[in-house]
Design an enzyme around this catalytic site. Structure first.
Site, PDB file in Angstrom:
ATOM      1  CE1 TYR A 156      52.580  93.106  62.029  1.00 35.51           C
ATOM      2  CE2 TYR A 156      51.619  90.677  62.037  1.00 35.51           C
ATOM      3  CZ  TYR A 156      52.875  92.210  61.882  1.00 35.51           C
ATOM      4  OH  TYR A 156      53.427  91.733  59.970  1.00 35.51           O
ATOM      5  CE  LYS A 160      52.424  94.874  59.353  1.00 35.07           C
ATOM      6  NZ  LYS A 160      52.804  95.833  59.005  1.00 35.07           N
TER       7      LYS A 160
HETATM    8  P1  NAP Z   1      62.073  93.484  61.083  1.00 36.75           P
HETATM    9  O1  NAP Z   1      63.446  92.374  59.832  1.00 36.75           O
HETATM   10  O2  NAP Z   1      61.865  92.950  62.451  1.00 36.75           O
HETATM   11  O3  NAP Z   1      62.586  94.389  59.807  1.00 36.75           O
HETATM   12  C1  NAP Z   1      61.737  95.833  61.112  1.00 36.75           C
HETATM   13  C2  NAP Z   1      62.032  97.254  60.748  1.00 36.75           C
HETATM   14  O4  NAP Z   1      61.378  98.033  60.795  1.00 36.75           O
HETATM   15  C3  NAP Z   1      63.712  97.804  60.864  1.00 36.75           C
HETATM   16  O5  NAP Z   1      63.917  97.903  59.793  1.00 36.75           O
HETATM   17  C4  NAP Z   1      63.160  97.977  61.788  1.00 36.75           C
HETATM   18  O6  NAP Z   1      64.036  99.271  61.927  1.00 36.75           O
HETATM   19  C5  NAP Z   1      61.594  99.610  61.005  1.00 36.75           C
HETATM   20  N1  NAP Z   1      61.114  99.693  62.489  1.00 36.75           N
HETATM   21  C6  NAP Z   1      60.443  99.135  63.270  1.00 36.75           C
HETATM   22  N2  NAP Z   1      59.770 100.277  64.142  1.00 36.75           N
HETATM   23  C7  NAP Z   1      60.016 101.197  63.776  1.00 36.75           C
HETATM   24  C8  NAP Z   1      59.967 103.353  63.423  1.00 36.75           C
HETATM   25  N3  NAP Z   1      59.116 102.982  65.373  1.00 36.75           N
HETATM   26  N4  NAP Z   1      60.302 103.770  62.796  1.00 36.75           N
HETATM   27  C9  NAP Z   1      61.196 103.147  61.981  1.00 36.75           C
HETATM   28  N5  NAP Z   1      61.623 101.964  61.551  1.00 36.75           N
HETATM   29  C10 NAP Z   1      61.047 101.208  62.361  1.00 36.75           C
HETATM   30  O7  NAP Z   1      60.780  92.856  60.218  1.00 36.75           O
HETATM   31  P2  NAP Z   1      60.456  92.666  58.524  1.00 36.75           P
HETATM   32  O8  NAP Z   1      59.779  90.660  58.713  1.00 36.75           O
HETATM   33  O9  NAP Z   1      61.090  92.627  57.682  1.00 36.75           O
HETATM   34  O10 NAP Z   1      58.873  93.285  58.400  1.00 36.75           O
HETATM   35  C11 NAP Z   1      58.932  93.928  57.746  1.00 36.75           C
HETATM   36  C12 NAP Z   1      57.132  94.235  57.859  1.00 36.75           C
HETATM   37  O11 NAP Z   1      56.628  93.747  56.652  1.00 36.75           O
HETATM   38  C13 NAP Z   1      56.270  94.560  58.822  1.00 36.75           C
HETATM   39  O12 NAP Z   1      55.866  95.695  58.793  1.00 36.75           O
HETATM   40  C14 NAP Z   1      55.650  93.789  58.796  1.00 36.75           C
HETATM   41  O13 NAP Z   1      55.333  93.802  59.592  1.00 36.75           O
HETATM   42  C15 NAP Z   1      55.174  93.551  57.898  1.00 36.75           C
HETATM   43  N6  NAP Z   1      55.296  91.268  58.055  1.00 36.75           N
HETATM   44  C16 NAP Z   1      56.080  90.621  58.040  1.00 36.75           C
HETATM   45  C17 NAP Z   1      55.889  89.717  57.845  1.00 36.75           C
HETATM   46  C18 NAP Z   1      56.836  88.199  58.533  1.00 36.75           C
HETATM   47  O14 NAP Z   1      56.836  87.251  58.204  1.00 36.75           O
HETATM   48  N7  NAP Z   1      58.487  88.880  58.642  1.00 36.75           N
HETATM   49  C19 NAP Z   1      54.362  88.798  57.493  1.00 36.75           C
HETATM   50  C20 NAP Z   1      53.705  89.908  57.135  1.00 36.75           C
HETATM   51  C21 NAP Z   1      54.268  90.953  56.959  1.00 36.75           C
HETATM   52  P3  NAP Z   1      65.456  99.309  63.518  1.00 36.75           P
HETATM   53  O15 NAP Z   1      66.185  97.803  62.784  1.00 36.75           O
HETATM   54  O16 NAP Z   1      65.987 100.097  63.710  1.00 36.75           O
HETATM   55  O17 NAP Z   1      64.949  98.243  64.511  1.00 36.75           O
END
Ligand code: NAP
Length: 249
Positions: A156, A160
């Protein structure tokens, strides 16, 4: 006829978490939002309804960002319906955590394909129309750990960090067409992605956050909206850290 009057925003992974908050941030009557998702049909319909409640229009389509064919078809459909894409937010992401020595190739590939190659496919498919328009805003959602690294997240963190390199190169390539490309690096945000952590592990992380709380998806959406706005017209190739003070680059 394409609806060329509306502003058109494309968000990957808009069914849940940060992506949904970004959809809601952009919801207004003059904006058409397209988002995709991997499999959460029901959650996608909820995002559409929440945007509609705010007077906006969001269309969620099941598109796997790891498939270039699906991404190209998604962007083509949007271009046919709207004639333009003003903002692209590459947000779709997954984790498959594990210690380096035990990490399976499949977990490496899944994470790099979704978080990094998926963003490349979307950027490539969208950039040409933005170049013709001579306008565009591209925002990639990277992560704090893409800069700091994190034990148990080699795949990851690498993906990133790669996304930051992609952001900086694309910013240089596209600047002459008035397209800005920036990244937002969230810290610890309360979503399904972090819900997998034990309560103790989550509390230990919050302990390290000077602002004293986990971030909310809306905290990230606000930063994305700023980078997409006219106020950020002179900002490109940058990483905006949104982490409650957890880390200062
Ligand atoms: P999340 O709640 O797990 O949501 C992930 C989203 O990505 C969902 O809409 C999922 O669709 C979609 N997705 C996953 N694989 C995909 C694919 N192959 N094709 C199309 N869509 C796909 O994650 P989040 O926490 O909101 O994270 C969003 C972004 O922020 C990510 O890039 C993550 O790495 C980044 N981020 C998050 C955090 C954190 O603390 N949460 C911190 C740093 C960075 P489905 O609903 O259909 O699965």
């Amino acid at each position: 006829m394409p609806d060329t009057h509306a502003r058109c925003i494309v968000i990957t992974g808009g069914s849940r978490g940060i992506g949904r908050a970004v959809c809601l941030e952009f919801a207004d009557p003059d904006t058409r939002i397209y988002f995709n998702y991997a499999s959460s049909e029901e959650a996608a319909r909820i995002t559409e309804s929440l945007v509609a409640e705010k007077g906006g229009t969001a269309i969620g389509i099941r598109v796997d960002v790891t498939s270039e064919t699906e991404v190209i078809a998604f962007i083509k459909r949007i271009m046919t319906e709207t004639g333009r894409i003003d903002v692209l937010v590459n947000n779709a992401g997954i984790t498959r955590d594990g210690l380096l020595v035990r990490m399976k190739e499949a977990d490496w590939d899944a994470v790099c394909d979704t978080n990094l190659k998926g963003a490349f496919f979307c950027l490539k498919a969208t950039a040409r129309s933005m170049m013709k328009q001579r306008f565009g805003r591209i925002i990639n959602i990277t992560s704090l750990v893409g800069v700091t690294g994190n034990a148990g997240q080699a795949n990851y963190s690498a993906a990133k960090a790669g996304l930051i390199g992609l952001t900086r190169s694309a910013a240089r390539e596209l600047a002459s067409r008035q397209i800005t490309v920036n990244a937002v690096a969230p810290g610890f945000i309360d979503t399904d992605m972090t819900a997998a952590l034990s309560k103790e592990a989550a509390l230990a992380i919050v302990d390290q956050i000077p602002l004293g709380r986990a971030g909310l998806p809306a905290d990230i959406a606000g930063a994305v909206a700023f980078l997409a706005s006219d106020k950020a017209a002179y900002i490109t190739g940058q990483v905006l850290h949104v982490n409650g003070g957890m880390f200062t680059p």
